[in-house]
Design an enzyme around this catalytic site. Structure first.
Site, PDB file in Angstrom:
ATOM      1  N   ARG A   1      -6.413   1.378  17.831  1.00 43.11           N
ATOM      2  CA  ARG A   1      -6.511  -0.261  18.225  1.00 43.11           C
ATOM      3  C   ARG A   1      -6.380  -0.239  19.155  1.00 43.11           C
ATOM      4  O   ARG A   1      -6.457  -1.979  19.198  1.00 43.11           O
ATOM      5  CB  ARG A   1      -5.457  -0.604  17.241  1.00 43.11           C
ATOM      6  CG  ARG A   1      -5.669  -0.177  15.389  1.00 43.11           C
ATOM      7  CD  ARG A   1      -4.261  -0.041  14.251  1.00 43.11           C
ATOM      8  NE  ARG A   1      -5.334  -0.537  12.447  1.00 43.11           N
ATOM      9  CZ  ARG A   1      -4.367   0.115  11.925  1.00 43.11           C
ATOM     10  NH1 ARG A   1      -3.235   0.052  11.876  1.00 43.11           N
ATOM     11  NH2 ARG A   1      -4.554  -0.170  11.334  1.00 43.11           N
TER      12      ARG A   1
ATOM     13  N   GLN B   1       4.941   9.010   7.195  1.00 46.96           N
ATOM     14  CA  GLN B   1       4.139  10.199   6.838  1.00 46.96           C
ATOM     15  C   GLN B   1       4.651  11.698   7.092  1.00 46.96           C
ATOM     16  O   GLN B   1       4.085  12.210   6.073  1.00 46.96           O
ATOM     17  CB  GLN B   1       2.757  10.317   7.228  1.00 46.96           C
ATOM     18  CG  GLN B   1       1.843   8.943   7.162  1.00 46.96           C
ATOM     19  CD  GLN B   1       0.739   8.414   7.497  1.00 46.96           C
ATOM     20  OE1 GLN B   1       0.021   9.079   7.994  1.00 46.96           O
ATOM     21  NE2 GLN B   1       0.291   7.291   6.804  1.00 46.96           N
TER      22      GLN B   1
ATOM     23  N   ARG C   1       2.640   5.641  -3.402  1.00 44.22           N
ATOM     24  CA  ARG C   1       3.974   7.025  -3.512  1.00 44.22           C
ATOM     25  C   ARG C   1       3.975   6.665  -5.195  1.00 44.22           C
ATOM     26  O   ARG C   1       4.738   7.901  -6.011  1.00 44.22           O
ATOM     27  CB  ARG C   1       4.878   5.948  -2.660  1.00 44.22           C
ATOM     28  CG  ARG C   1       4.843   7.180  -1.425  1.00 44.22           C
ATOM     29  CD  ARG C   1       5.451   5.760  -0.074  1.00 44.22           C
ATOM     30  NE  ARG C   1       6.028   6.430   0.369  1.00 44.22           N
ATOM     31  CZ  ARG C   1       4.820   6.295   1.445  1.00 44.22           C
ATOM     32  NH1 ARG C   1       3.878   5.612   1.994  1.00 44.22           N
ATOM     33  NH2 ARG C   1       5.348   7.174   3.094  1.00 44.22           N
TER      34      ARG C   1
ATOM     35  N   LYS D   1       0.940  -1.674   0.117  1.00 50.45           N
ATOM     36  CA  LYS D   1      -0.431  -0.262  -0.143  1.00 50.45           C
ATOM     37  C   LYS D   1       0.821   1.073  -0.062  1.00 50.45           C
ATOM     38  O   LYS D   1       0.878   1.731  -0.981  1.00 50.45           O
ATOM     39  CB  LYS D   1      -0.835  -0.031   1.060  1.00 50.45           C
ATOM     40  CG  LYS D   1      -2.167   1.189   1.557  1.00 50.45           C
ATOM     41  CD  LYS D   1      -3.117   1.008   1.917  1.00 50.45           C
ATOM     42  CE  LYS D   1      -2.805   0.270   3.569  1.00 50.45           C
ATOM     43  NZ  LYS D   1      -3.134   1.902   4.175  1.00 50.45           N
ATOM     44  N   SER D   2       1.738   1.488   0.787  1.00 52.50           N
ATOM     45  CA  SER D   2       2.852   2.546   1.155  1.00 52.50           C
ATOM     46  C   SER D   2       3.434   2.550  -0.259  1.00 52.50           C
ATOM     47  O   SER D   2       3.170   3.692  -0.882  1.00 52.50           O
ATOM     48  CB  SER D   2       3.693   2.294   1.902  1.00 52.50           C
ATOM     49  OG  SER D   2       3.192   2.524   3.222  1.00 52.50           O
TER      50      SER D   2
ATOM     51  N   ASP E   1       1.678  -0.964  11.992  1.00 52.01           N
ATOM     52  CA  ASP E   1       0.617  -1.286  11.455  1.00 52.01           C
ATOM     53  C   ASP E   1       0.862  -2.741  11.534  1.00 52.01           C
ATOM     54  O   ASP E   1      -0.222  -3.356  11.296  1.00 52.01           O
ATOM     55  CB  ASP E   1       1.386  -1.081   9.920  1.00 52.01           C
ATOM     56  CG  ASP E   1       0.935   0.402   9.538  1.00 52.01           C
ATOM     57  OD1 ASP E   1       0.635   1.331  10.177  1.00 52.01           O
ATOM     58  OD2 ASP E   1       1.387   0.198   8.562  1.00 52.01           O
TER      59      ASP E   1
HETATM   60  C1  S3P Z   1       2.601   4.694   6.254  1.00 52.38           C
HETATM   61  C2  S3P Z   1       3.419   5.315   7.718  1.00 52.38           C
HETATM   62  C3  S3P Z   1       2.837   4.980   8.622  1.00 52.38           C
HETATM   63  C4  S3P Z   1       1.463   3.430   8.425  1.00 52.38           C
HETATM   64  C5  S3P Z   1       0.896   3.350   7.523  1.00 52.38           C
HETATM   65  C6  S3P Z   1       1.199   4.100   5.764  1.00 52.38           C
HETATM   66  C7  S3P Z   1       3.189   4.713   5.387  1.00 52.38           C
HETATM   67  O1  S3P Z   1       1.846   6.019   9.035  1.00 52.38           O
HETATM   68  O2  S3P Z   1       1.066   3.251   9.844  1.00 52.38           O
HETATM   69  O3  S3P Z   1       0.216   2.195   7.050  1.00 52.38           O
HETATM   70  O4  S3P Z   1       2.827   4.748   4.003  1.00 52.38           O
HETATM   71  O5  S3P Z   1       3.710   6.292   5.189  1.00 52.38           O
HETATM   72  P1  S3P Z   1       2.674   6.780  10.203  1.00 52.38           P
HETATM   73  O6  S3P Z   1       3.733   6.985   9.505  1.00 52.38           O
HETATM   74  O7  S3P Z   1       1.686   8.569  10.532  1.00 52.38           O
HETATM   75  O8  S3P Z   1       3.261   6.116  11.206  1.00 52.38           O
END
Ligand code: S3P
Length: 436
Positions: A345, A172, A30, A25-26, A314
């Site tokens: 959570r 993030q 991007r 997903k990340s 996560d």
């Molecule tokens: C993510 C960063 C994480 C993670 C999220 C995805 C990302 O959040 O929990 O599911 O893709 O950069 P945080 O950076 O707020 O911890």
């Protein structure tokens, strides 16, 4: 009328087989963002066809980027360059995706047109001050609703590079600032208290943007150019976490996972499970990917080291279930961030596991979980995709049938979970209903 989805889960299955979980997903988020800002054509393969990442692709289409879908998991993005985005005619809906909203806000803060980012009920409760404060320091103009979405972004004269140390370990926040930094003359620096996933900086560098990556310090120079490229997205370790924990705790199980992304900043769960006695065979297949074989093991409770937390942020819903099935007590601390994810959570998993007969003590930043037998129950996932999938594992080893409510958001990250669970030998009956 809103549609709801519950899962009725029968226990007693044995999980066996070989599967590939969906794309990361990340990286999928991007890949759309960076390919849109690059010049020329990018081909993305292995793109996650989940609601979160499709929302990001839809937003960049609304911003004037041509994105084609030649087949499932494929996108061709015709990049418009740093200054080629166009004003949207409607609000931009990030759905459930915190990553989408926070990273896109970094990009939109630098545009010469106004925009509004909105999200679903869960996203509308999540803190945005962590990005709006440093972006405001850069000169951005972002209005929020008391630090929460919607985010109304007004064009700023020009952004200024800053040197910033976020208070929380957050990829993030780092990413939002680096993306805004693409537009700020000079060097935008982010100093991290603890390393977090580094896809943004590594992908920016791969597209050709001037990024510097040193331990604890990442920076980007504004005004550079990116060039379209091919992106191959590996399977998401965070989705793999569910079959990994499920196979470990379900007697008689043996599961093989193919092509899982095993970045060190993502795989803290493997270290935690090994401390708990897990038998896991991780066989690297190519740079950054591995096949993983999991055999059922009786786990034991441990104290999870706090410095592992960001590397498995996560994976806690799944780890809570591993702890509930272990002998002894598992202690988790330093994980207050779990309270501001898609749900709280800690509260959601503690309430559900207690209903299943597990002894859970809640703390502001963690839990103690005493492992033992699980009873079937009706439990609420609170619309959180990862809580729903974690509770499905617990239900699979419970003494009787369980119902997990509010599971529709599993579509955000793992759209074929129910089918893959069935292919492994588990049993989920989907119960759709409507309510006003
Ligand atoms: C993510 C960063 C994480 C993670 C999220 C995805 C990302 O959040 O929990 O599911 O893709 O950069 P945080 O950076 O707020 O911890």
């Amino acid at each position: 009328m809103t549609r709801g989805l519950d899962w009725r889960v029968q226990p007693g299955g044995v999980l066996r087989g070989e599967i590939r979980v969906p794309g990361d997903k990340s990286i999928s988020h991007r890949s759309i963002m960076l390919a849109s800002l690059a010049e020329g054509r990018s081909e993305i393969d292995g793109f996650l066809e989940g609601e979160d990442t499709r929302a990001t692709a839809r937003i960049f289409s609304q911003l004037g980027v041509r994105i084609e879908t030649p087949g499932p998991g494929q996108r061709v993005v015709h990049g418009v360059g740093l200054h080629g985005l166009r004003a949207p005619t409607q609000d931009l809906d990030c759905g459930n995706a915190g990553t989408g909203m926070r990273l896109i806000a970094g990009i939109l803060a630098a545009q010469s047109f106004p925009s509004t980012l909105i999200g679903d009920d869960s996203l509308s409760k999540r803190p945005m001050g962590r990005i709006t404060e440093p972006l405001t320091q850069m000169g951005a103009r972002i209005a929020s609703s008391d630090g929460k979405p919607p985010l109304q972004i007004t064009p700023a004269a020009a952004l200024t590079a800053i040197d910033y140390s976020p208070a929380v370990a957050s990829a993030q926040v780092k990413s939002a600032l680096l993306l805004a930094g693409l537009y700020a003359p000079g060097e935008t620096v982010v100093r991290e208290p603890h390393p977090t996933r580094d896809y943004t900086e590594r992908m920016l560098a791969a597209f050709g943007w001037p990024v510097s990556i040193e331990p604890g310090r990442v920076s980007v120079r504004g005004g550079g150019r990116g060039t379209g490229m091919a992106v191959r997205v590996p399977s998401d370790f965070s989705s793999a976490a569910f079959p990994i924990v499920a196979a470990l705790v379900t007697p008689g199980s043996q599961v093989q996972l193919r092509g899982v992304g095993i970045d060190a900043r993502r795989t803290g769960l493997l270290a935690a499970l090994r401390m708990m006695g897990a038998q896991l065979e991780v066989r690297p297949t190519s740079l950054g990917e591995a096949d993983i074989r999991i055999d059922h093991t009786q786990l034991r409770g441990v104290d999870i080291p706090e410095d592992l937390v960001p590397d498995m942020i996560d994976e806690f819903p799944a780890l809570f279930v591993a702890a509930a099935c272990a002998n002894g007590t598992t202690r988790i601390r330093g994980a207050a961030e779990l309270r501001v994810k898609e749900s709280d959570r800690i509260a959601v998993m503690a309430a559900a596991l207690r209903r299943m007969g597990v002894e859970v003590t809640e703390y502001a930043d963690g839990v103690d979980i005493v492992g033992g037998g699980l009873a079937g129950a009706e439990v609420d996932s609170a619309g959180d995709h990862r809580c729903a999938m974690a509770l499905c594992i617990a239900a699979g080893v419970a003494g009787s049938c369980s119902t997990i409510t509010d599971c529709a958001n599993v579509e955000t990250s793992f759209p074929d979970f129910v089918q893959l669970w069935g292919a492994l030998g588990g049993s989920i009956e989907e119960v759709a209903h409507e309510f006003s």
